[in-house]
Enzyme design. Sequence first.
Site, PDB file in Angstrom:
ATOM      1  N   LEU A 115       0.860  -1.190   0.000  1.00 49.20           N
ATOM      2  CA  LEU A 115       0.000   0.000   0.000  1.00 49.20           C
ATOM      3  C   LEU A 115       0.892   1.236   0.000  1.00 49.20           C
ATOM      4  O   LEU A 115       1.228   1.784   1.029  1.00 49.20           O
ATOM      5  CB  LEU A 115      -0.913   0.012   1.222  1.00 49.20           C
ATOM      6  CG  LEU A 115      -2.126  -0.929   1.192  1.00 49.20           C
ATOM      7  CD1 LEU A 115      -3.014  -0.654   2.396  1.00 49.20           C
ATOM      8  CD2 LEU A 115      -2.934  -0.795  -0.090  1.00 49.20           C
ATOM      9  N   HIS A 116       1.276   1.668  -1.209  1.00 51.48           N
ATOM     10  CA  HIS A 116       2.134   2.855  -1.312  1.00 51.48           C
ATOM     11  C   HIS A 116       1.255   4.095  -1.486  1.00 51.48           C
ATOM     12  O   HIS A 116       0.044   4.043  -1.267  1.00 51.48           O
ATOM     13  CB  HIS A 116       3.165   2.680  -2.424  1.00 51.48           C
ATOM     14  CG  HIS A 116       2.583   2.470  -3.784  1.00 51.48           C
ATOM     15  ND1 HIS A 116       2.383   3.500  -4.659  1.00 51.48           N
ATOM     16  CD2 HIS A 116       2.138   1.346  -4.389  1.00 51.48           C
ATOM     17  CE1 HIS A 116       1.847   3.009  -5.770  1.00 51.48           C
ATOM     18  NE2 HIS A 116       1.691   1.715  -5.627  1.00 51.48           N
ATOM     19  N   ALA A 117       1.861   5.205  -1.874  1.00 54.63           N
ATOM     20  CA  ALA A 117       1.146   6.477  -1.845  1.00 54.63           C
ATOM     21  C   ALA A 117      -0.160   6.492  -2.630  1.00 54.63           C
ATOM     22  O   ALA A 117      -1.179   6.963  -2.132  1.00 54.63           O
ATOM     23  CB  ALA A 117       2.083   7.584  -2.329  1.00 54.63           C
TER      24      ALA A 117
END
Lengths: 93, 587
Positions: free
Chosen positions: A20-22
């Site tokens: 779950l990145h930006a």
Amino acid sequence: MKISTEELTKTIVIINELGLHARPAAMIAKLAQKAESNIWIIKEGTKVDAASIIDILSLACVKGTEITLQTENFNDINIVNGIVDLIENGAGD
Amino acid sequence: MHHFENEEKIIQGISGSPGICIGKSYLVDKEGVDVVEKYSISEKDLKREVGRFKTAVKNAKNELSSIIEGIPEELREHAYILETHLVLHKDKMLYGKTIETIEKELINSEWALKKVVSNIKIIFRDIEDTYLKDRVTDIVQVADRIMRNLTGAKSESISEIDKRVVLVAHDLSPADTSQIKLERIKGFVTDLGGKASHTSIIARTLGIPSVLGLDMATRDIKNDEIIVVDGSAGLVIINPSDETLAKYEVRKQRYEAYRANILRTSHVTATTVDDFAVEVMGNIELAEEVVSVKDNGGDGIGLFRTEFSYMSRSSYPAEEELFEQYKDIVELMAPNPVTIRTLDINGDKALSYESSVNEENPALGLRAIRFCLKRKDVFMTQLRAILRAAAFGNVRILFPMISSCEEICEAKKLLKQAGDELEHENIPCNTNIEVGIMIEIPSAVIMADSLADVVDYFSIGTNDLVQYTLAIDRGNKNVAHLYNSLHPAVLRMIKQVVDVGKAKNVKVCMCGEMAGDPFNIPILIGLGLTELSMTPQNIPEVKTIIRELNQKECEKFLEDVFTKTIVADIQKLLQDRFGSLIANGYA
């Protein structure tokens, strides 16, 4: 009306290669901000606010992480389901 | 600390790259730590202070919106990260928390924002996954934009700077340095970094003066001040007097005239007065630098560091991409050799997507050949690309960080396997290439006689060899002064390798920073090294010095050097004997 806690929580596994990145975090937060009450993301006992990108990022959900979504408000169940759909579909990746 | 207006002040750092420049300072202060002031807000001003913060956030958002609007439609997809930044401006943890901090602690917005960001940084520091850990930079960038709107500082990124300035930064990452547009920057100075740090290597490649390890540059130098950067002496002068300016203007012109003069003769092979020929080659990192090697008269590429194409991306590059890149370089340089060093990652160049590596002590960890032998898939992709590129010119392969015979045998086995595969698949390639190893670990020096039996050449990598021999982290400014390639232990090690090379008829090259420092050349020629590889900008000067030397005399000189047991004595010996010759190169 009595609401079971089961309906208020959903557990799901992250499938994104980079976790779950930006971008996925921003998409989740955007949905969560529409909720009437708080929506929480829980990972290994740590509970954070799904409406905050920074909170989501700080959970460090890598690929394969199991997270639980939780709401206190029955009216927000659709939003929780929306977030589940989003994560199941790889959240825009 | 304040220095009085107009008072000249000299601050000493470490020379990053030679040359002199005079220009206006431009502060790129990412941390903002030392610049932010803290003051209390009275209850009655609280509302106004919160308002000031909200306005700054609004302005920062507007600024970013217009940047996004300025991006052409077809590239919008790639602007998603900026869209995310836009949302981050109002994130509870940043926006809400800062307002809360202002109200609770009755402090100014800048300090509250700084405090909130520091806390976020602490949370992210504990994240193990390197990619997710790096996302803190997104938050920091947003906070920086808000901060600039609060303090009224200009908001330009390095790539946007449109006047010729001297960059003043706390630190510059390789990614920052790669963004620097030469025509816009006269030079740069940083608080952190040592002589052999990655930043300084890139500075030398760019050919602009720089001073590193100044410690307090971002605090002592104000924005838009005239400063003098003396990259050769490693010092910066703030508020120079008219006399100082005049003096440095003369020195700058003299240095540039000298550079121009040696450039004219650099395309001819360098031979000593007694006909000892030395091949002087260039170290490169980017394909674009081939031009620089050719312009400076390099006889080939003695070290092509291949890490760059693995950095600043989210997954490993494909064979085709690497092949195309290597082929370009090889073709441009043909018939001269291109020495391709296989992947040397970790150490100071960690890959963000290789999250399995998170080490206490990366210099002694899973890096270079160790990493490649573990991740054979990644290694094979590169080996195949190299062998394919070899069909287009003169390629030599170089394996880094070899510490034992097993490692080189294993690497050679994989290289053979890659060649067999390509031949089997009928893909054009050249498997008949020279195979060499980096000599940069003390164990390789000691085992050099055995290693010589299985390779075609040695390449002495002095940066790491010095680091590992003297147990000094070259990037740590507390010990950087102890990092010295003229240490007698280092010289003895080099001699041992050269002697083995002569006995076993294995060519010995040197590709570390040591080879590019004019001061060391008499020693290297005395040792009998026939191939030196360095930052392209140093080639002309090194060639000029070689032409002045007599190899036999240098050999004799070396006998004196080896009687000395401390660095200072060796330096004095060099200074007394060759000082005037070498001094020509310094402004």
